[in-house]
Enzyme design. Sequence first.
Site, PDB file in Angstrom:
ATOM      1  N   ARG A  80       3.871 -36.712   7.681  1.00 29.30           N
ATOM      2  CA  ARG A  80       3.537 -35.301   7.505  1.00 29.30           C
ATOM      3  C   ARG A  80       2.070 -35.262   7.154  1.00 29.30           C
ATOM      4  O   ARG A  80       1.635 -35.921   6.209  1.00 29.30           O
ATOM      5  CB  ARG A  80       4.389 -34.706   6.381  1.00 29.30           C
ATOM      6  CG  ARG A  80       4.037 -33.283   5.992  1.00 29.30           C
ATOM      7  CD  ARG A  80       4.414 -32.318   7.109  1.00 29.30           C
ATOM      8  NE  ARG A  80       4.665 -30.971   6.661  1.00 29.30           N
ATOM      9  CZ  ARG A  80       3.729 -30.094   6.331  1.00 29.30           C
ATOM     10  NH1 ARG A  80       2.461 -30.426   6.358  1.00 29.30           N
ATOM     11  NH2 ARG A  80       4.070 -28.879   5.951  1.00 29.30           N
ATOM     12  N   GLU A  88       5.787 -23.162  12.777  1.00 27.37           N
ATOM     13  CA  GLU A  88       6.964 -23.935  13.192  1.00 27.37           C
ATOM     14  C   GLU A  88       7.223 -23.835  14.697  1.00 27.37           C
ATOM     15  O   GLU A  88       7.043 -22.775  15.296  1.00 27.37           O
ATOM     16  CB  GLU A  88       8.205 -23.452  12.444  1.00 27.37           C
ATOM     17  CG  GLU A  88       8.157 -23.635  10.943  1.00 27.37           C
ATOM     18  CD  GLU A  88       8.099 -25.077  10.494  1.00 27.37           C
ATOM     19  OE1 GLU A  88       8.383 -25.996  11.290  1.00 27.37           O
ATOM     20  OE2 GLU A  88       7.758 -25.307   9.323  1.00 27.37           O
ATOM     21  N   ARG A 133       9.101 -38.283   4.614  1.00 25.77           N
ATOM     22  CA  ARG A 133       7.949 -38.524   5.487  1.00 25.77           C
ATOM     23  C   ARG A 133       6.752 -38.974   4.649  1.00 25.77           C
ATOM     24  O   ARG A 133       6.539 -38.472   3.542  1.00 25.77           O
ATOM     25  CB  ARG A 133       7.577 -37.248   6.248  1.00 25.77           C
ATOM     26  CG  ARG A 133       8.662 -36.765   7.186  1.00 25.77           C
ATOM     27  CD  ARG A 133       8.306 -35.450   7.824  1.00 25.77           C
ATOM     28  NE  ARG A 133       8.279 -34.390   6.811  1.00 25.77           N
ATOM     29  CZ  ARG A 133       8.153 -33.098   7.087  1.00 25.77           C
ATOM     30  NH1 ARG A 133       8.043 -32.689   8.337  1.00 25.77           N
ATOM     31  NH2 ARG A 133       8.143 -32.197   6.125  1.00 25.77           N
TER      32      ARG A 133
END
Length: 194
Positions: A80, A88, A133
């Site tokens: 990330r 998104e 992540r």
Amino acid sequence: MILRMTRRSPTPVLLVAAIAGLAGCSADDTTGGGSQGLPDSLRTTPLDEGQALLVRGTLERVVDGDTVVVDIGRDRVRVRLLGIDTPETVKPDTPVECFGPEASSRAKQLMPKGAPVRLQTDPGHEREDDFGRLLAYIWVGGNPSVNERLVSEGFATVFIKGTPFTRARQFQARESDARAQGRGLWGSCPIGRR
């Protein structure tokens, strides 16, 4: 894979370890769930205060504007991009947001498949997010980081959760400039409803 520790001050980079294989990680097309998290070697590499983890790898693919998959050694690690948020495009049960496809496309231009990348965590900030992540700055080539470029070009907004990251003020200045110039999503989207 080579793990390195860096300090914020201009001291030399210190080689920590060369590791051939890491614990496995799955890489799905969503931004949440489905991952076993970070390989233990990335999660548990000890760092002194003020140091960051530096990892080199190869870009496997861009998931969306702020999430990528990087091959490190024999494993795929979901990353990330630290300090930014893009609209998104692949989040389950969420519609594609304004400027999301453009942000994903720009991320793919900046981080082409097979490109060598440098990942660096932030000193004093969490190393992984709630979805396992790796939280990192990412470079393909020289400066600035891809994170900063996406903010500067108006493809991302600054995202601070918990402890502010070291470059937060720098990123906020880039975001203010992009907003003032109407670049990217700032000139295309009703940001308040994004």
